[in-house]
Design an enzyme around this catalytic site. Structure first.
Site, mmCIF file in Angstrom:
data_model
loop_
_atom_site.group_PDB
_atom_site.id
_atom_site.type_symbol
_atom_site.label_atom_id
_atom_site.label_comp_id
_atom_site.label_asym_id
_atom_site.label_seq_id
_atom_site.Cartn_x
_atom_site.Cartn_y
_atom_site.Cartn_z
ATOM 1 N N PHE A 1 1.135 -1.266 -0.111
ATOM 2 C CA PHE A 1 0.270 -0.293 0.320
ATOM 3 C C PHE A 1 1.137 1.326 -0.056
ATOM 4 C CE2 PHE A 1 -3.150 2.644 2.283
ATOM 5 C CZ PHE A 1 -4.526 2.358 1.100
ATOM 6 N N GLN B 1 -3.355 17.103 1.949
ATOM 7 C CA GLN B 1 -2.726 16.271 1.361
ATOM 8 C C GLN B 1 -3.997 16.022 0.942
ATOM 9 O OE1 GLN B 1 -2.926 11.688 2.259
ATOM 10 N NE2 GLN B 1 -0.448 11.211 1.112
ATOM 11 N N HIS C 1 -6.331 14.551 -2.012
ATOM 12 C CA HIS C 1 -6.743 13.238 -2.953
ATOM 13 C C HIS C 1 -7.312 13.224 -4.363
ATOM 14 C CE1 HIS C 1 -8.489 8.743 -3.801
ATOM 15 N NE2 HIS C 1 -7.882 8.451 -2.656
ATOM 16 N N LEU D 1 -14.729 10.329 -1.531
ATOM 17 C CA LEU D 1 -13.796 9.961 -2.490
ATOM 18 C C LEU D 1 -14.019 8.608 -3.729
ATOM 19 C CD1 LEU D 1 -10.980 9.633 0.068
ATOM 20 C CD2 LEU D 1 -11.322 11.077 -1.335
ATOM 21 N N GLU E 1 -8.782 4.598 -4.075
ATOM 22 C CA GLU E 1 -7.584 4.381 -5.459
ATOM 23 C C GLU E 1 -7.336 3.358 -5.466
ATOM 24 O OE1 GLU E 1 -4.507 7.347 -3.886
ATOM 25 O OE2 GLU E 1 -4.514 6.874 -2.523
ATOM 26 N N ARG F 1 -0.407 9.819 -5.089
ATOM 27 C CA ARG F 1 -1.227 10.699 -4.539
ATOM 28 C C ARG F 1 -0.578 12.194 -5.208
ATOM 29 N NH1 ARG F 1 -4.347 9.448 0.863
ATOM 30 N NH2 ARG F 1 -4.974 7.743 0.251
ATOM 31 N N HIS G 1 -8.323 16.253 1.759
ATOM 32 C CA HIS G 1 -8.285 14.666 2.319
ATOM 33 C C HIS G 1 -7.683 14.414 3.608
ATOM 34 C CE1 HIS G 1 -8.349 10.423 2.572
ATOM 35 N NE2 HIS G 1 -7.663 10.299 2.290
ATOM 36 N N ARG H 1 1.680 11.849 3.276
ATOM 37 C CA ARG H 1 1.862 10.955 4.166
ATOM 38 C C ARG H 1 2.214 9.759 3.577
ATOM 39 N NH1 ARG H 1 -3.787 7.552 5.552
ATOM 40 N NH2 ARG H 1 -4.825 9.397 3.910
#
Length: 566
Positions: free
Chosen positions: A112, A226, A228, A242, A245, A276, A341, A376
Site C-alpha cells: 500500500f 494532502q 486526494h 472519494l 484509489e 497521490r 483529504h 503521508r
C-alpha cells in the site's frame, strides 16, 4: 478525571488506555461514536509484522515514512510509531478485531503506497470501520462514559494549565462545564475549509486547531495538506466524496476532456499508479490549462474492466456512484477532481507523549503533527491513532496522578459562558453558512493543489474581509436544535485554520511533497524545517532533528512496479 475530546479511533484508544489504568475518563464527541471519521478509512493499517515478507522491520517502515515525508517528519515521532506498530495491532486483536488472514492463520498484509515490503494489514475495504467498531465495543466493555452530540466551544485554562472544557448539547442547547485534570484533543484536522473535501459536512472544520490555539498552544505545518486525486464533483452536498484509489489500482484510466490519457505527460512509467501528490497535480494542471471537463474535472474510467472485476473488487465505488449520481461505472466514466483529504500538520506536540505548550493538554490523531511531513504514507494514519492513543493515555494518567490540587479560574469559566451567550444574542446581518462558504471558496481558489505568492496574498486579503464580516453574524437556534450555534464556532475555527494555512504556505517558498509553489518549483534545502504558527508570533521556523544512521541507510528508492502508490 481526564477529558477526551473526539470519539474517533484516536480518542477512543486513549480513553480505553485511561480506563484500563484505573483513571476516571469522559469521552465527548459532536457526532455519534459509531459514525466517527475513522470509520471512513478504507485502505489498511501499517505495521512491520513481517508475516508476508520476513525481511521487513520497524527500521525499514521508519525509513519509508521519512522518505515519503520529504524529510519534514520528526524522526523521533516516526520511530515511536513504527516501533510501537506491532503492539497496536496486538491491542486490536486483544479487543477482538478480525483481520484478514492467510490460510495458515497469519495476518494478511499487502502493498500500500510507497512501502518497500507488504506491511498493510486490513479487514476487507472497511478497515477503519472495523477498527472503530472494535474500539467502541471495548469502550462499552469498560463502561467508559461517552457524551454524544456535545460541542466543545472552549478549553478552560488557568496560568498555563488546562482544567477542563466548556460546551453545549447540539439538540437541546444544554450547557456543559466539565472539570478535568488533563484534556486529550482528538477532534480531527481542517480539510473542510476547502470547497471539495473527503470530509463530511461539519467535521474537520479546524476545531482542534482553534481550541488548542485559544488555550495557548501552537500549530505546526498547517500548510501541508494532502489532496486526494479522485473526489467526485456532484451532487454539491457530496462534492469531494472519494472514489477509492483501488479504482486506479485495478486498471482505471484517467483522461481529460480531449480524450487524452494525460498521465503520460506527468509520470509515463507509473501512469495512473503514480503518487497521490503527483496525480492530484496532474489533474489540477489539466483542468487549469483548459483541458478539463465541463464541470471542472477529469474523467476516471473503469468501464473497460470486466463487469465481474468491478462488482467484486470495486463494490463500494459501484454502489457510491449509483447512490449519489445514478451512474453505472461499468458503462460510464466518473467525473472527478482533486479533493482536500488529510491534514498532515496540526497542533504542535512533543514526540514522546504528544503534550503541548499547555500543561495537561495533549493532541493526537489528525489533530496533531509530526509523523507525516509533506506526504503521508498510505496506512500510517490508522496506526498512529493506536500508538499515540496508548502512549498519550498513559501520559495523561501519570499527569493526573501527579496533581495534588487543581487550580481553577472563575474568570476563564465566565469567559466561556459569555462567549456562547453573546453568540446566541447575535442578531447581525451576516449568515454564518454563507461566510463558511466564502472561506472555502477563498481556500480553494488561492491555497489549493498549486499556490503562488500573488494568490496567497489575495487569499489573506479576502480572509481579512471575511473576518471583519464575522463581527456581524446572526445566530438563530430553532426547534430542530442548536446547529446554527455550532456553525458559528465552526466558522471561527475555519477562519483561524485558514489564516494559519495561508500564512504558513506563504512562508514555505518552495515545492516539496504536497506543497506546490508555481513561483518556487524546486525544493529549498534551507526550508527543510517545520513551520510553527500562532496568532502572536506568526510563522517561525523549527529545525528537525537528524535521522539516525540505522534508519538513513535504509532510505533508498523503492520499486513501485505494478503497485498503486499512495
Amino acid at each position: 478525571m481526564v477529558l477526551v475530546i473526539g470519539t474517533g479511533g484516536a480518542g477512543l484508544r486513549a480513553a480505553i488506555e485511561l480506563a484500563e489504568a484505573g483513571i476516571d475518563v469522559l469521552a465527548v464527541g459532536k457526532r455519534p461514536k459509531e459514525d466517527a471519521h475513522t470509520a471512513l478509512a478504507a485502505g489498511g493499517i501499517n505495521a512491520a509484522l513481517a508475516t508476508m515478507d520476513p525481511e521487513d522491520s520497524w527500521q525499514q517502515h521508519a525509513a519509508d515514512t521519512l522518505k515519503e515525508s520529504y524529510l519534514l517528519a520528526d524522526p523521533r515521532t516516526v520511530e515511536i510509531v513504527t516501533r510501537g506498530a506491532a503492539r497496536g495491532i496486538d491491542d486490536l486483536e486483544r479487543y477482538g478485531m478480525a483481520f484478514a488472514r492467510e490460510e495458515d492463520g497469519r495476518i494478511s498484509q499487502r502493498f500500500f503506497g510507497a512501502h518497500k515490503f507488504r506491511r498493510t494489514a486490513f479487514a476487507g475495504d472497511y478497515t477503519g470501520l472495523e477498527i472503530q467498531r472494535t474500539l467502541v465495543r471495548r469502550a462499552g466493555q469498560l463502561g467508559i462514559p461517552v457524551l454524544e452530540g456535545v460541542y466543545i466551544t472552549r478549553l478552560l485554562v488557568h496560568e498555563g494549565a488546562v482544567f477542563g472544557a466548556y460546551g453545549f448539547d447540539l439538540a437541546s442547547g444544554k450547557r456543559y462545564l466539565i472539570h478535568a485534570d488533563a484534556v486529550i484533543l482528538a477532534a480531527g484536522g481542517h480539510t473542510r475549509i476547502w470547497r471539495r473535501t473527503s470530509s463530511r459536512r461539519d467535521e474537520n472544520t479546524g476545531d482542534s486547531f482553534r481550541l488548542a490555539v485559544e488555550a495557548g498552544a501552537r500549530l505546526r505545518d498547517a500548510e501541508l495538506v494532502q489532496f486526494h486525486p479522485s473526489g467526485i464533483i456532484e451532487p454539491e452536498n457530496a462534492a469531494g466524496t472519494l472514489v477509492s484509489e483501488a479504482a486506479r489500482g485495478e486498471g482505471g484510466i484517467l483522461r481529460n476532456a480531449l480524450g487524452e490519457r494525460f498521465m503520460a505527460r506527468y509520470d509515463p512509467e507509473r501512469m495512473e499508479l503514480s503518487t497521490r501528490d503527483r496525480v492530484a497535480l496532474a489533474s489540477y494542471t489539466e483542468i487549469k490549462e483548459g483541458r478539463g471537463t465541463p464541470k471542472g474535472g477529469v474523467w476516471l474510467d473503469v468501464s473497460h474492466l470486466p463487469r465481474q472485476t468491478i462488482m467484486t473488487r470495486l463494490p463500494r465505488v459501484y454502489q457510491t456512484l449509483l447512490d449519489l449520481q445514478m451512474l453505472d461505472v461499468t458503462r460510464d466514466p466518473i467525473e472527478i477532481a482533486p479533493t482536500a483529504h488529510y491534514s498532515m500538520g496540526g497542533v504542535w506536540v512533543r514526540p514522546d507523549d504528544h503534550s503541548t505548550d499547555v500543561r495537561g493538554l495533549y493532541a493526537i490523531g489528525e489533530a496533531s503533527s509530526g509523523l507525516h511531513g509533506a506526504n503521508r504514507l498510505g496506512g500510517n494514519s490508522l496506526i498512529e491513532l493506536l500508538v499515540y492513543g496508548r502512549i498519550t493515555g498513559q501520559a495523561a494518567a501519570a499527569y493526573s496522578r501527579s496533581l495534588s490540587a487543581q487550580p481553577r479560574s472563575a474568570a476563564a469559566e465566565a469567559t466561556a459562558r459569555a462567549e456562547v451567550d453573546e453568540l446566541l444574542a447575535a442578531d447581525g446581518r451576516e449568515n454564518v453558512r454563507a461566510l463558511q462558504r466564502a472561506i472555502r471558496n477563498t481556500m480553494t481558489e488561492h491555497a489549493g493543489v498549486v499556490r503562488d505568492e500573488e494568490g496567497l496574498r489575495a487569499g489573506l486579503a479576502e480572509l481579512a474581509v471575511i473576518e471583519k464580516r464575522m463581527e456581524d453574524v446572526g445566530v438563530h437556534p430553532d426547534i430542530a436544535g442548536h446547529q446554527d450555534l455550532a456553525h458559528a464556532f465552526d466558522l471561527r475555527s475555519a477562519a483561524l485554520a485558514a489564516r494559519a494555512t495561508l500564512e504558513s504556505a506563504l512562508e514555505r517558498r518552495e515545492t516539496r511533497g504536497c506543497h506546490n509553489r508555481s513561483d518556487f518549483p524546486d525544493a529549498d534545502p534551507a526550508l527543510q524545517v517545520n513551520l510553527v504558527w500562532s496568532p502572536e508570533t506568526g510563522v517561525t521556523r523549527e529545525s528537525i532533528p537528524s535521522v539516525p544512521g540505522e534508519i538513513s541507510v535504509l532510505m533508498d528508492d523503492i520499486s513501485t512496479e505494478g503497485k498503486l502508490v499512495e
